[in-house]
Design a protein around this motif. Structure first.
Motif, PDB file in Angstrom:
ATOM      1  N   HIS A 114    -129.134 -77.879 -49.745  1.00 13.12           N
ATOM      2  CA  HIS A 114    -129.801 -78.399 -48.550  1.00 13.12           C
ATOM      3  C   HIS A 114    -128.935 -79.301 -47.688  1.00 13.12           C
ATOM      4  CE1 HIS A 114    -134.274 -77.560 -48.380  1.00 13.12           C
ATOM      5  NE2 HIS A 114    -133.820 -76.774 -49.332  1.00 13.12           N
ATOM      6  N   PHE A 115    -127.835 -79.800 -48.191  1.00 16.43           N
ATOM      7  CA  PHE A 115    -127.051 -80.688 -47.340  1.00 16.43           C
ATOM      8  C   PHE A 115    -125.586 -80.696 -47.742  1.00 16.43           C
ATOM      9  CE2 PHE A 115    -128.282 -83.596 -50.815  1.00 16.43           C
ATOM     10  CZ  PHE A 115    -127.074 -84.207 -51.106  1.00 16.43           C
ATOM     11  N   SER A 116    -124.787 -81.208 -46.844  1.00 16.60           N
ATOM     12  CA  SER A 116    -123.376 -81.470 -47.090  1.00 16.60           C
ATOM     13  C   SER A 116    -123.065 -82.835 -46.490  1.00 16.60           C
ATOM     14  CB  SER A 116    -122.509 -80.387 -46.436  1.00 16.60           C
ATOM     15  OG  SER A 116    -121.152 -80.550 -46.785  1.00 16.60           O
ATOM     16  N   ILE A 117    -122.007 -83.459 -46.951  1.00 18.38           N
ATOM     17  CA  ILE A 117    -121.652 -84.802 -46.478  1.00 18.38           C
ATOM     18  C   ILE A 117    -120.252 -84.783 -45.876  1.00 18.38           C
ATOM     19  CG2 ILE A 117    -121.207 -87.191 -47.184  1.00 18.38           C
ATOM     20  CD1 ILE A 117    -123.254 -86.788 -49.420  1.00 18.38           C
ATOM     21  N   LYS A 143    -115.392 -93.250 -35.574  1.00 16.55           N
ATOM     22  CA  LYS A 143    -114.499 -93.211 -36.733  1.00 16.55           C
ATOM     23  C   LYS A 143    -115.111 -93.977 -37.906  1.00 16.55           C
ATOM     24  CE  LYS A 143    -109.777 -94.442 -38.109  1.00 16.55           C
ATOM     25  NZ  LYS A 143    -108.476 -95.016 -37.656  1.00 16.55           N
ATOM     26  N   ASP A 144    -114.964 -93.400 -39.107  1.00 14.78           N
ATOM     27  CA  ASP A 144    -115.464 -93.954 -40.368  1.00 14.78           C
ATOM     28  C   ASP A 144    -116.969 -93.817 -40.536  1.00 14.78           C
ATOM     29  OD1 ASP A 144    -113.098 -94.615 -41.634  1.00 14.78           O
ATOM     30  OD2 ASP A 144    -113.023 -96.626 -40.779  1.00 14.78           O
ATOM     31  N   SER A 145    -117.644 -93.130 -39.610  1.00 12.58           N
ATOM     32  CA  SER A 145    -119.076 -92.890 -39.785  1.00 12.58           C
ATOM     33  C   SER A 145    -119.326 -91.982 -40.987  1.00 12.58           C
ATOM     34  CB  SER A 145    -119.668 -92.226 -38.538  1.00 12.58           C
ATOM     35  OG  SER A 145    -119.694 -93.103 -37.446  1.00 12.58           O
ATOM     36  N   ARG A 146    -120.404 -92.268 -41.692  1.00 18.29           N
ATOM     37  CA  ARG A 146    -120.841 -91.403 -42.787  1.00 18.29           C
ATOM     38  C   ARG A 146    -121.878 -90.437 -42.212  1.00 18.29           C
ATOM     39  NH1 ARG A 146    -122.698 -96.695 -45.745  1.00 18.29           N
ATOM     40  NH2 ARG A 146    -123.343 -96.922 -43.577  1.00 18.29           N
ATOM     41  N   VAL A 147    -121.640 -89.140 -42.391  1.00 17.55           N
ATOM     42  CA  VAL A 147    -122.432 -88.121 -41.704  1.00 17.55           C
ATOM     43  C   VAL A 147    -123.142 -87.233 -42.725  1.00 17.55           C
ATOM     44  CG1 VAL A 147    -122.376 -86.234 -40.030  1.00 17.55           C
ATOM     45  CG2 VAL A 147    -120.723 -88.133 -39.843  1.00 17.55           C
ATOM     46  N   LEU A 148    -124.467 -87.179 -42.618  1.00 18.76           N
ATOM     47  CA  LEU A 148    -125.264 -86.279 -43.445  1.00 18.76           C
ATOM     48  C   LEU A 148    -125.550 -85.018 -42.638  1.00 18.76           C
ATOM     49  CD1 LEU A 148    -126.930 -85.747 -46.022  1.00 18.76           C
ATOM     50  CD2 LEU A 148    -128.871 -86.858 -44.889  1.00 18.76           C
ATOM     51  N   VAL A 149    -125.094 -83.889 -43.124  1.00 22.15           N
ATOM     52  CA  VAL A 149    -125.253 -82.610 -42.442  1.00 22.15           C
ATOM     53  C   VAL A 149    -126.330 -81.818 -43.179  1.00 22.15           C
ATOM     54  CG1 VAL A 149    -124.086 -80.541 -41.606  1.00 22.15           C
ATOM     55  CG2 VAL A 149    -122.802 -82.687 -41.831  1.00 22.15           C
ATOM     56  N   LEU A 150    -127.477 -81.638 -42.551  1.00 22.86           N
ATOM     57  CA  LEU A 150    -128.646 -81.050 -43.215  1.00 22.86           C
ATOM     58  C   LEU A 150    -128.714 -79.542 -42.970  1.00 22.86           C
ATOM     59  CD1 LEU A 150    -131.353 -83.794 -42.581  1.00 22.86           C
ATOM     60  CD2 LEU A 150    -130.289 -83.186 -44.763  1.00 22.86           C
ATOM     61  N   LEU A 151    -128.172 -78.778 -43.915  1.00 17.08           N
ATOM     62  CA  LEU A 151    -128.201 -77.322 -43.824  1.00 17.08           C
ATOM     63  C   LEU A 151    -129.642 -76.808 -43.865  1.00 17.08           C
ATOM     64  CD1 LEU A 151    -125.451 -76.650 -46.541  1.00 17.08           C
ATOM     65  CD2 LEU A 151    -125.092 -77.018 -44.094  1.00 17.08           C
ATOM     66  N   GLY A 152    -130.459 -77.393 -44.740  1.00 17.87           N
ATOM     67  CA  GLY A 152    -131.848 -76.954 -44.849  1.00 17.87           C
ATOM     68  C   GLY A 152    -132.620 -77.156 -43.568  1.00 17.87           C
ATOM     69  N   ALA A 153    -132.343 -78.248 -42.857  1.00 17.38           N
ATOM     70  CA  ALA A 153    -133.017 -78.486 -41.577  1.00 17.38           C
ATOM     71  C   ALA A 153    -132.525 -77.508 -40.518  1.00 17.38           C
ATOM     72  CB  ALA A 153    -132.779 -79.926 -41.119  1.00 17.38           C
ATOM     73  N   ALA A 154    -131.221 -77.246 -40.486  1.00 15.99           N
ATOM     74  CA  ALA A 154    -130.659 -76.305 -39.512  1.00 15.99           C
ATOM     75  C   ALA A 154    -131.312 -74.933 -39.636  1.00 15.99           C
ATOM     76  CB  ALA A 154    -129.148 -76.188 -39.704  1.00 15.99           C
ATOM     77  N   ASN A 155    -131.625 -74.531 -40.862  1.00 11.59           N
ATOM     78  CA  ASN A 155    -132.237 -73.222 -41.103  1.00 11.59           C
ATOM     79  C   ASN A 155    -133.673 -73.130 -40.599  1.00 11.59           C
ATOM     80  OD1 ASN A 155    -129.915 -72.339 -42.351  1.00 11.59           O
ATOM     81  ND2 ASN A 155    -130.685 -72.612 -44.430  1.00 11.59           N
ATOM     82  N   ARG A 156    -134.263 -74.275 -40.248  1.00 11.52           N
ATOM     83  CA  ARG A 156    -135.629 -74.290 -39.721  1.00 11.52           C
ATOM     84  C   ARG A 156    -135.671 -74.888 -38.311  1.00 11.52           C
ATOM     85  NH1 ARG A 156    -140.263 -74.064 -43.643  1.00 11.52           N
ATOM     86  NH2 ARG A 156    -139.409 -73.313 -45.614  1.00 11.52           N
TER      87      ARG A 156
END
Length: 401
Positions: free
Chosen positions: A290-293, A309-322
């Motif tokens: 469901h996610f990648s970081i 720069k230096d931001s922590r990013v949550l990439v929500l694959l499960g959300a993208a699919n919906r």
């Protein structure tokens, strides 16, 4: 973020995803208590973020730059950082080139008879366990061992050793989740990493001494000068982990959907070729990952939003699919839809190496299961959902007839 990490959010993150989509494709988080600075969830934005060279996976540079070297004390984290999942640049390209040979279209196609043989054998064992209407756990007795056997066949893990892996791989994978609570799993994950590292180190030594027709032998005989032993072992371990946990959840999620939808079950049973579209839609609606970081090595922009720069990013694959901007009626399960690929296997240079094999296994296993047990039905409530990262069920009780 708190909503996603709550018990309700872990049980069903989709309402949280829907709320995110109403706020645009990217959200900046301002609460100092949040683990992340940016959440990327729109389909196009996720696709962009996964391909942005400024957004890196969590390499050793990240904790080191944040003045924290505690991760080095944990074998499970060290293994992950040394693997292809958490490397970038030339090292990632070199290792991916060597391991991608294992998942070429030719090699995966050649595995199809072996997959069918493995599935048939596991169905025989399932029939014995479920004789006279006795309930069985489809996860433990079928969805886990099938991909474990397939990846074992590919790598060269002896058949007699394969039942040793699931418990350790589950413990190892438990730390790949969100929230501080995952640290309670760290000790078990470290022990599992030590066990698995020891196993694959021994297997590499055996194949170096006596090569066979398997991937480990190929890597140590043809590429010994390109892969250090610790690098090879780390990648074998994580490949084994990723190669069967995600597939087992995909099979389990697929079966649960079919048991909840008798009409779709009847269609897949009547037309096995329908399995391709069905599995594709399971990957969109109920993906095993469901996610990648990512973290920003420099200032960049995603969907018009500045990521510092230096931001922590949550990439929500499960959300993208919906994402309703990409998929019509995104919460409707429709195996006939033709609106592009889901992002369940990521994108860019970190696109899942085993995606083709995972689809092949599921496309074969699910119809074979239904043909063998057309009256398959739930025998109780499925177990709790597993982690948000690797999302499936802890158990799936069924009756075969």
């Amino acid at each position: 973020m708190r909503s996603l990490l709550s018990a309700e959010g872990r049980r069903d993150p989709n309402p949280f995803y829907a709320d995110l989509h109403r706020q645009g494709p990217v959200c900046l988080l301002t609460n100092p208590a949040d683990r992340f600075d940016v959440v990327v969830h729109g389909y196009d934005a996720v696709h962009q973020a996964l391909r942005d060279p400024a957004l890196h996976v969590m390499t050793s540079d990240y904790p080191d730059r944040r003045s924290s070297d505690r991760w080095r004390a944990h074998p499970a984290v060290r293994v992950l950082v040394e693997s292809i999942f958490f490397t970038e640049g030339d090292d990632h390209t070199r290792v991916r080139r060597l391991f991608s040979q294992a998942f070429s279209a030719r090699r995966v196609a050649a595995l199809e008879p072996a997959v069918e043989r493995i599935v048939a054998r596991r169905l025989d064992l399932l029939a014995e366990l479920g004789a006279a209407g006795k309930p069985v756990d489809l996860l433990a007795d079928f969805a886990l061992p099938v991909p474990s056997d397939v990846v074992g066949e590919l790598l060269g893990v002896p058949e007699g050793d394969r039942d040793w892996f699931p418990e350790r791989v589950r413990a190892f994978g438990a730390i790949l989740d969100l929230g501080a609570g995952v640290w309670r799993f760290q000790q078990a994950a470290d022990k599992a990493a030590e066990d698995l590292t020891g196993y694959f180190s021994e297997l590499v030594a055996k194949r170096r001494a006596e090569p066979r027709d398997d991937l480990v032998s190929e890597l140590v005989t043809a590429h010994d000068d390109e892969l250090a032993d610790d690098e090879l072992v780390a990648n074998l371990l994580t490949m084994y982990n990723g190669g069967f946990v995600t597939t087992s959840h995909l099979i389990g999620n697929s079966v649960r959907i079919l048991l909840d939808d008798p009409e779709e079950k009847a269609r897949v049973l009547a037309s096995p070729e329908r399995a391709d579209g069905f599995i594709q839609e399971v990957l969109r609606c109920e993906p095993p990952t469901h996610f990648s970081i990512r973290w920003a090595a420099e200032d960049t922009e995603v969907a018009g939003v500045t990521v510092k720069k230096d931001s922590r990013v949550l990439v929500l694959l499960g959300a993208a699919n919906r994402d309703p901007a990409k998929f019509t009626a995104p919460d409707t399960f429709d195996p006939a839809r033709d609106e592009g690929q889901p992002l369940s296997f990521s994108a860019g240079v970190h696109y899942c190496l085993g995606a083709v094999l995972t689809k092949l296994e599921s496309r074969i296993a699910v119809p074979m299961l239904l043909r063998r047990f057309p009256d398959l039905a739930l025998a109780g409530e499925p177990g709790a959902r597993t982690t948000l990262m690797l999302r499936g069920y802890e158990s799936l009780p069924v009756r075969l007839s």
